[in-house]
Enzyme design. Structure first.
Site: not given
Length: 955
Positions: A645-647, A757
């Site tokens: 999504g967005k930050v 990761d």
């Protein structure tokens, strides 16, 4: 009494109906109108409420429908204009439904929030409506492989956000539209990476205005049209190009002299035109793999001097181009050369095949030239040499094998073998998988429009594709057991066709959701094939008729069982309703008490793996609070985006900056990852680990609130994107900080945590360039009962992934150590782990020579480090990195040992390992002015598992 009970039941039913009807009325009506026009809408589409009842393929945000993802669902009928009522729709994918026909409604232009419009491989016809140009947010427009007619709408030029534009394989005609001051055109698409218009009927000249130096195009594909006139020299201004195809047109005139400016170009296809003049000078095109110039009318000229100067060349096709003279023996020594076709030309003299020719050579076809002698000093060779039709073969009685044309190979060039088992004998309609299980596979055909090899029998390229597909399916949690590839062949358009079968995991057939997921990753180009073998592709999904959730299968149930179940169900239903009324009242009382004392009472078990997060030091934010802190999530506070999504940057009332990671609809698949990140980070407190301040689980939103780390990711600085110059001392400090953060997770966190990761985009730099380990979406805690390893599904990022973990699915702390070793190599080379098909670990291992200065790695090291004097401790740093990437985990050091070794290296370099990072350089001070870059974007979310998103990346 009975009447009172029935009255009470009626009230309950009414209340349940009101609660369940969560979909906006207009959206619900629009979907039902679509279903009415389709002969075979998915099962369940007749139920009362699309969002509340979970209609197949429908995604909702609150009460509004935001996505329709229905590829390969066997839909038939028209696309109703009523779709325009779905005003919040963002994604529409109806690909591989060949029964969808008729025109695309003009009212589709009313879907102002649409970002992805994907209709690959359907049966739509008629003109493409000009109203499509009003979809200002559109990023992905894929209308290929339909039957659209008419012209390319000039209004497409208004789509300033467009990245992917594919209208190939239709019946479009007329000129290529460009702007003229009053009318828009394709030249206005400065953010586009892909122009795919092959296999149409486009005509007229190619406007020089179509290309300019501000463009960022990667693929320009106009093959198999009816274009005339010259190839404009402005094409040479677009230096980002990797694939160019104008073959099979009617182009003429001289080729532009500036084509060799395209130094990133991999594939150049210009065959079957009417080009004249001399052959172009392609000197300096070091990335060129594939060159097709056959069947043009070039002026007679000697073999070009640039032949031996193309180090990446695999395929040269120059049949009937009037080239003459002798082919230099050095040309055949190009290391990657596989196929050379120079037949029907004027080559003469002696053909020299000297020792040292490419070991990858499979074919040299020089038929019908004037070669009089073969000088074969190399002795034996295992490639096909064809000299039929040359004087060297015209002597009476010549029986040399090179004087005959070999028959085409009729046997299959490749088919995925079984994996150490005997193929099963399957019933009708089922197929034996590579793991010897009978099932109904999902099938389709890859059509590669560009490829970096020409030996179709080379199994290594297909094995790499199979491994890449399986890793993708596993990392995105798609239920796939195995894949198989077969029958590679070239079609008349010089496309590589390759059959694909995808087998279900644990079942004998896929349900609709799984088929939709598999088809979506291909139609939406979410899956990227290995770039060292394959270029741009199109996938065509076949009809799938064996859905495991097909309601027709349930009709085989006996009538007696149905009647019995219905009777028993009625009694049970009555009891459940009465119990439900009582439970409902009790639940409401409990909720009122719980909400007063527990800020996490609204946690949804269905989305969070079943329990309230156990938090230490983090708080729950409301949606309204975060809306206020980000100025209503304004674009000015948008600091990054990715698959999750967005930050957004936010400011607390105290003035403290925060980073808010907001999941978009469709990516909230990771309730487990969301909960894991909250629970893990809330109890992790270390100066080299990003701090979690809180979370929001309100109004259907999933948001994580972190401390704000102002100087972006290590990847940004290594690539030069951030403007921060990293000298040797800064790199050592960053490596030490990241190692200490990872050591803390492994050895001091309770319970210990495996990150899973580690990569350069997940190492953040604060205002003093201290490293902080970030992004715990894939992290795995180690419980007391798990001795040494956790057996778990493979997740991570390609290039950093521990091969032992990948093979055994046994995750240990040493898996993080491997990833950290790759990170250390990235720190000294500033190269991505996999770059142009080359793996950094392998490249370093091959190039290393410990008898020479800097281990003979000068060519691979980042010049920004500075080599006026050899950096102290660099060899030890390389030794440490290579010990971390040992194939066997037992041979790798622990993170505690890694920390001690880096501290020793720093002392060798005259540094204090315990000193705080400083920020004194001019480049650093300059980079921190204004709005800094932020790490929570793009690759920060790669391979995080779950359903793939619509994020588009360059191929």
């Amino acid at each position: 009494m009975a009447s009172a009970i029935w009255l009470l039941l009626l009230v309950v039913f009414v209340q349940v109906s009101i609660i369940a009807a969560v979909t906006d009325g207009g959206d619900s009506s629009a979907l039902k109108s679509l279903a009415a026009d389709w002969k075979s809408a998915p099962p369940g589409w007749g139920s009362a409420d699309p969002c509340g009842d979970g209609w197949v393929g429908i995604g909702c945000t609150g009460s509004r429908v935001t996505s329709i993802i229905l590829p390969n669902m066997n839909l038939e009928g028209d696309l109703s204009g009523d779709i325009s009522a779905l005003s919040e729709l963002q994604q529409l994918d109806l690909s591989y439904n060949k029964g969808l026909t008729g025109p695309l409604p003009a009212s589709i232009g009313n879907l102002k929030k649409l970002t992805n419009l994907i209709l690959v491989g359907c049966g739509f016809n008629g003109p493409i409506p000009g109203t499509i140009g009003s979809l200002e947010l559109l990023r992905f427009l894929s209308l290929n492989s339909n039957a659209f007619t008419g012209r390319i709408p000039p209004t497409v030029g208004n789509l300033s956000n467009l990245y992917w534009l594919d209208m190939a394989d239709n019946q479009l005609e007329g000129p290529i539209p460009v702007s003229d001051g009053s009318t828009p055109g394709l030249d206005m698409l400065l953010n586009a990476g892909h122009f795919h218009f092959g296999k149409n009927k486009l005509s007229g000249t190619i406007p020089s205005q179509l290309f300019n130096s501000k463009m960022t195009l990667i693929h320009v594909l106009f093959e198999s049209n009816q274009l005339t006139g010259p190839l404009p020299s402005t094409l040479g201004l677009v230096k980002t190009l990797e694939v160019v195809r104008f073959d099979n047109n009617l182009l003429s005139g001289r080729l532009p002299s500036n084509l060799n400016n395209l130094t990133s170009l991999h594939d150049l296809f210009l065959s079957n035109n009417e080009f004249t003049g001399p052959l172009p000078d392609l000197t300096g095109m070091s990335s060129l793999n594939t060159l097709y110039l056959s069947n043009n009318s070039f002026a007679s000229s000697d073999v070009p001097s640039w032949f031996p100067t193309l180090p990446s060349l695999t395929t040269l096709m120059m049949e009937n181009t009037q080239v003459q003279g002798e082919v230099p023996a050095e040309f055949f020594k190009l290391p990657h050369l596989q196929t050379v076709v120079l037949k029907h030309n004027g080559l003469n003299g002696t053909l020299d095949i000297e020792p040292g020719f490419s070991t990858q050579l499979k074919l040299i076809d020089l038929q019908s030239n004037s070669i009089s002698e073969l000088n074969d000093t190399a002795g034996t060779y295992n490639f096909d040499l064809i000299l039929a039709g040359n004087p060297v073969c015209e002597e009476t009685g010549t029986t040399e094998p090179y004087c005959t044309v070999p028959q085409p190979n009729s046997s299959p060039l490749y088919s995925t073998p079984s994996k150490n088992c005997l193929p099963a004998s399957c019933s009708s309609g089922q197929v034996s998988s590579p793991t010897c299980r009978c099932a109904h596979p999902y099938t389709g055909t890859f059509q590669f429009r560009g490829l970096l090899f020409s030996n179709l029998g080379n199994s290594s390229s297909y094995v790499a594709l199979e491994q890449s597909l399986m890793q993708f399916f596993q990392s995105h949690q798609i239920p796939v057991d195995s894949v198989s590839l077969s029958n590679p062949r070239m079609d008349p358009f010089e496309y590589l066709l390759l059959n694909l079968r995808v087998f279900p995991y644990g079942e004998d057939s896929f349900n609709r959701t799984a088929v939709s997921m598999i088809a979506f990753v291909f139609s939406n180009q979410t899956y990227k094939p290995p770039k060292n073998f394959f270029g741009p592709y199109v996938f065509q999904g076949d009809l799938y008729e064996n859905f495991s959730d097909d309601p027709k299968k349930s009709k085989k149930t006996s009538i007696a069982i149905i009647i019995g179940a219905a009777a028993g169900g009625s009694v049970l239903f009555l009891l459940l309703v009465l119990a439900g009324i009582y439970a409902y009242r009790q639940k409401k009382r409990a909720e009122m008490a719980t909400n007063k004392s527990n800020p996490f009472a609204n946690w949804d078990p269905k989305k969070s793996s079943g329990s309230i997060p156990q938090l230490k030091g983090a708080r729950a934010f409301s949606f309204e609070e975060l809306k206020k802190y980000t100025n209503n999530f304004s674009d000015a506070n948008d600091i990054g985006s990715g698959g999750y999504g967005k930050v957004y940057r936010g400011t607390l009332p105290t003035g403290e900056l925060i980073a808010i990671k907001r999941a978009q609809q469709g990516s909230m698949q990771g309730g487990l990852e969301f909960k894991t990140e909250i629970e893990l980070l809330s109890r992790v407190h270390h100066k080299n680990v990003v701090s979690l301040l809180g979370f929001c689980f309100d109004r259907g939103e999933q948001m994580l609130i972190y401390e704000y780390v102002p100087n972006g990711s290590l990847s940004d600085s290594l690539s030069g994107k951030s403007g921060i110059r990293l000298d040797w001392t800064r790199r050592l400090k960053i490596a030490l900080g990241a190692a200490r953060g990872l050591q803390y997770l492994h050895e001091l966190a309770n319970p210990p945590i495996i990150h899973r990761d580690i990569k350069s985009t997940n190492i953040l730099l604060d205002d003093r360039l201290n490293a902080k380990v970030a992004d715990f979406g894939l992290s795995k805690p180690m419980g007391d009962s798990e001795k040494g390893h956790v057996t778990t599904q493979v997740k991570g990022t390609m290039g950093y992934l521990d091969p032992e973990y990948y093979m055994t699915q046994q995750l240990t702390e040493k898996s993080d150590v491997y990833s950290f070793g790759v990170l250390l190599l990235e720190i000294i080379t500033a190269r991505r782990p996999i770059e142009r098909g080359k793996y950094i670990v392998r490249e370093i291992r091959v190039a290393m020579d410990k008898t020479k200065s800097l281990y003979n790695l000068q060519e691979m090291l980042d010049s920004t480090i500075g080599f006026a004097a050899p950096p102290k401790g660099l060899e030890k740093f390389v030794d440490l990195a290579m010990s971390c990437v040992e194939e066997s985990a037992v041979d790798r050091p622990t993170m505690g040992e890694v920390v001690k070794e880096i501290e020793t290296i720093m002392q060798m370099a005259g540094m204090n390992p315990n000193a705080e990072s400083a920020s004194s350089s001019a480049t650093y001070e300059e980079a921190t002015k204004g709005v800094p870059l932020h790490p929570y974007s793009d690759e920060s979310f790669a391979y995080s598992g779950g359903f793939p998103t619509s994020k588009v990346e360059p191929q």
